[in-house]
Scaffold this motif. Structure first.
Motif, PDB file in Angstrom:
ATOM      1  N   ALA A 273       5.970  -3.691  11.061  1.00 21.77           N
ATOM      2  CA  ALA A 273       6.537  -4.900  10.776  1.00 21.77           C
ATOM      3  C   ALA A 273       8.282  -4.600  10.873  1.00 21.77           C
ATOM      4  CB  ALA A 273       6.301  -5.447   9.204  1.00 21.77           C
ATOM      5  N   PHE A 274       8.765  -5.537  11.877  1.00 22.82           N
ATOM      6  CA  PHE A 274      10.208  -5.440  12.147  1.00 22.82           C
ATOM      7  C   PHE A 274      10.725  -6.521  11.190  1.00 22.82           C
ATOM      8  CE2 PHE A 274       8.177  -4.379  16.124  1.00 22.82           C
ATOM      9  CZ  PHE A 274       8.757  -3.032  16.198  1.00 22.82           C
ATOM     10  N   ILE A 275      11.694  -5.987  10.462  1.00 24.48           N
ATOM     11  CA  ILE A 275      12.597  -6.854   9.524  1.00 24.48           C
ATOM     12  C   ILE A 275      13.973  -6.820  10.047  1.00 24.48           C
ATOM     13  CG2 ILE A 275      13.214  -7.177   7.016  1.00 24.48           C
ATOM     14  CD1 ILE A 275      10.602  -5.499   6.427  1.00 24.48           C
ATOM     15  N   TRP A 276      14.646  -7.983   9.913  1.00 27.36           N
ATOM     16  CA  TRP A 276      15.870  -8.026  10.449  1.00 27.36           C
ATOM     17  C   TRP A 276      16.851  -7.778   9.070  1.00 27.36           C
ATOM     18  CZ3 TRP A 276      18.011  -8.181  15.061  1.00 27.36           C
ATOM     19  CH2 TRP A 276      19.108  -8.555  15.184  1.00 27.36           C
ATOM     20  N   LEU A 277      17.980  -7.037   9.403  1.00 27.51           N
ATOM     21  CA  LEU A 277      18.792  -6.684   8.090  1.00 27.51           C
ATOM     22  C   LEU A 277      20.161  -7.424   8.061  1.00 27.51           C
ATOM     23  CD1 LEU A 277      17.836  -2.849   7.766  1.00 27.51           C
ATOM     24  CD2 LEU A 277      16.815  -4.629   6.550  1.00 27.51           C
ATOM     25  N   ASP A 278      20.645  -7.606   9.431  1.00 28.08           N
ATOM     26  CA  ASP A 278      21.963  -8.201   9.518  1.00 28.08           C
ATOM     27  C   ASP A 278      22.098  -9.737   9.402  1.00 28.08           C
ATOM     28  OD1 ASP A 278      24.640  -7.747   9.805  1.00 28.08           O
ATOM     29  OD2 ASP A 278      24.702  -7.260  11.938  1.00 28.08           O
ATOM     30  N   SER A 279      23.443 -10.052   8.969  1.00 26.34           N
ATOM     31  CA  SER A 279      23.487 -11.554   9.066  1.00 26.34           C
ATOM     32  C   SER A 279      24.244 -12.018  10.122  1.00 26.34           C
ATOM     33  CB  SER A 279      24.450 -12.113   7.765  1.00 26.34           C
ATOM     34  OG  SER A 279      25.701 -11.456   7.832  1.00 26.34           O
ATOM     35  N   GLN A 280      24.602 -11.056  11.248  1.00 27.96           N
ATOM     36  CA  GLN A 280      25.135 -11.440  12.430  1.00 27.96           C
ATOM     37  C   GLN A 280      24.118 -11.423  13.736  1.00 27.96           C
ATOM     38  OE1 GLN A 280      28.525 -11.967  12.882  1.00 27.96           O
ATOM     39  NE2 GLN A 280      28.371 -11.954  10.617  1.00 27.96           N
TER      40      GLN A 280
ATOM     41  N   LEU B  93       4.046   9.407  14.369  1.00 24.69           N
ATOM     42  CA  LEU B  93       2.558   9.406  14.581  1.00 24.69           C
ATOM     43  C   LEU B  93       1.755  10.660  15.283  1.00 24.69           C
ATOM     44  CD1 LEU B  93       2.338   5.541  15.061  1.00 24.69           C
ATOM     45  CD2 LEU B  93       1.618   6.789  13.032  1.00 24.69           C
ATOM     46  N   GLN B  94       2.498  10.812  16.266  1.00 21.65           N
ATOM     47  CA  GLN B  94       1.936  11.914  16.866  1.00 21.65           C
ATOM     48  C   GLN B  94       2.105  13.302  16.158  1.00 21.65           C
ATOM     49  OE1 GLN B  94       4.144  12.951  20.379  1.00 21.65           O
ATOM     50  NE2 GLN B  94       2.652  14.284  21.339  1.00 21.65           N
ATOM     51  N   HIS B  95       3.247  13.568  15.317  1.00 22.81           N
ATOM     52  CA  HIS B  95       3.342  14.736  14.534  1.00 22.81           C
ATOM     53  C   HIS B  95       2.139  14.609  13.384  1.00 22.81           C
ATOM     54  CE1 HIS B  95       4.946  16.848  11.048  1.00 22.81           C
ATOM     55  NE2 HIS B  95       5.199  17.934  12.269  1.00 22.81           N
TER      56      HIS B  95
ATOM     57  N   VAL C 111      11.701  -0.991  10.359  1.00 22.08           N
ATOM     58  CA  VAL C 111      10.188  -1.042  10.826  1.00 22.08           C
ATOM     59  C   VAL C 111       9.616  -0.510   9.662  1.00 22.08           C
ATOM     60  CG1 VAL C 111      10.095   0.954  12.033  1.00 22.08           C
ATOM     61  CG2 VAL C 111       8.636  -0.799  12.568  1.00 22.08           C
ATOM     62  N   VAL C 112       8.715  -1.293   9.217  1.00 21.61           N
ATOM     63  CA  VAL C 112       7.569  -0.481   8.208  1.00 21.61           C
ATOM     64  C   VAL C 112       6.389  -0.625   9.080  1.00 21.61           C
ATOM     65  CG1 VAL C 112       6.462  -0.986   6.124  1.00 21.61           C
ATOM     66  CG2 VAL C 112       8.711  -1.772   6.356  1.00 21.61           C
ATOM     67  N   TYR C 113       5.791   0.716   8.834  1.00 22.46           N
ATOM     68  CA  TYR C 113       4.537   1.168   9.812  1.00 22.46           C
ATOM     69  C   TYR C 113       3.477   1.665   9.121  1.00 22.46           C
ATOM     70  CZ  TYR C 113       6.034   5.914  10.288  1.00 22.46           C
ATOM     71  OH  TYR C 113       6.515   7.128  10.103  1.00 22.46           O
ATOM     72  N   MET C 114       2.241   1.601   9.251  1.00 21.22           N
ATOM     73  CA  MET C 114       1.220   1.902   8.844  1.00 21.22           C
ATOM     74  C   MET C 114      -0.038   2.427   9.760  1.00 21.22           C
ATOM     75  SD  MET C 114      -0.972   0.122   5.706  1.00 21.22           S
ATOM     76  CE  MET C 114      -1.940  -0.971   6.705  1.00 21.22           C
TER      77      MET C 114
ATOM     78  N   GLY D 206       0.811  -1.292   0.119  1.00 21.68           N
ATOM     79  CA  GLY D 206      -0.035  -0.030  -0.050  1.00 21.68           C
ATOM     80  C   GLY D 206       0.828   1.081  -0.139  1.00 21.68           C
ATOM     81  N   GLY D 207       0.076   2.232  -0.211  1.00 20.51           N
ATOM     82  CA  GLY D 207       0.965   3.676  -0.429  1.00 20.51           C
ATOM     83  C   GLY D 207       0.981   4.381   0.899  1.00 20.51           C
ATOM     84  N   HIS D 208       0.276   3.793   2.198  1.00 19.71           N
ATOM     85  CA  HIS D 208       0.361   4.784   3.105  1.00 19.71           C
ATOM     86  C   HIS D 208       1.431   4.205   4.168  1.00 19.71           C
ATOM     87  CE1 HIS D 208      -3.644   6.238   1.787  1.00 19.71           C
ATOM     88  NE2 HIS D 208      -3.887   4.975   1.564  1.00 19.71           N
ATOM     89  N   SER D 209       2.128   3.172   3.835  1.00 24.29           N
ATOM     90  CA  SER D 209       2.979   2.892   4.769  1.00 24.29           C
ATOM     91  C   SER D 209       4.402   3.572   4.599  1.00 24.29           C
ATOM     92  CB  SER D 209       3.510   1.194   4.588  1.00 24.29           C
ATOM     93  OG  SER D 209       4.034   1.012   3.208  1.00 24.29           O
ATOM     94  N   ARG D 210       4.881   3.535   5.722  1.00 24.20           N
ATOM     95  CA  ARG D 210       6.562   4.354   5.903  1.00 24.20           C
ATOM     96  C   ARG D 210       7.376   3.432   6.698  1.00 24.20           C
ATOM     97  NH1 ARG D 210       2.072   6.865   7.141  1.00 24.20           N
ATOM     98  NH2 ARG D 210       1.470   8.873   5.770  1.00 24.20           N
ATOM     99  N   SER D 211       8.486   3.614   6.347  1.00 31.94           N
ATOM    100  CA  SER D 211       9.643   2.735   7.051  1.00 31.94           C
ATOM    101  C   SER D 211      10.743   3.568   7.630  1.00 31.94           C
ATOM    102  CB  SER D 211      10.185   1.573   6.157  1.00 31.94           C
ATOM    103  OG  SER D 211      10.856   2.236   5.106  1.00 31.94           O
ATOM    104  N   MET D 212      11.429   3.124   8.667  1.00 28.67           N
ATOM    105  CA  MET D 212      12.746   3.853   9.007  1.00 28.67           C
ATOM    106  C   MET D 212      13.522   2.653   9.501  1.00 28.67           C
ATOM    107  SD  MET D 212      11.383   5.546  12.546  1.00 28.67           S
ATOM    108  CE  MET D 212      10.138   6.485  11.765  1.00 28.67           C
TER     109      MET D 212
END
Length: 136
Positions: A100-107, A129-131, A39-42, A26-32
């Protein structure tokens, strides 16, 4: 203000294929990111409400097989992230949001390091979200 229960019932987990697809396509999700996590959140429109009257956040954890070939290591990382989320979920409890928490590292990382990163991400998501809530 009463504290949230320190549990993770099924109502707080994302298990709906529709919601997962909306979160990632969807176009409403954001990530950081806060390495080794992303984390991808919506924000959710149809908010489910806890018995305390607060909106409920939902989450899922993904650890790709390309990061850890052994299921034991993937399960360890998921357990660490789940525990860190359980401890710090009050940072986003005021908002109906899918995470959604996504793991990025191989360690593998220590539990303290994972907990610090999850806490950092939840604070930043809560601030955004508050902003967004205060903006018209």
């Amino acid at each position: 203000m009463p504290a949230l229960p320190s549990t993770l019932p099924k109502e707080e987990r994302i298990y709906s294929k529709k919601l997962i697809d909306a979160l990632f396509q969807g176009g409403h999700s954001r990530s950081m990111s806060a390495f080794p996590l992303r984390v991808v959140y919506m924000p959710l429109e149809s908010a489910t409400v806890l018995p305390t009257g607060k909106p409920q956040s939902k989450f899922l954890i993904s650890v790709p097989k390309r990061c850890f070939k052994r299921a034991v290591k993937r399960n360890r990382v998921k357990r660490q992230v789940r525990e860190a989320y359980r401890k710090h979920k009050e940072l986003v409890a005021a908002y109906p949001v899918a995470l959604a928490f996504i793991w990025l590292d191989s360690q593998l990382r220590t539990t303290e390091e994972v907990e610090a990163k999850v806490s950092n991400l939840l604070k930043r998501v809560g601030e955004r979200l508050q902003h967004e809530e205060t903006q018209p």
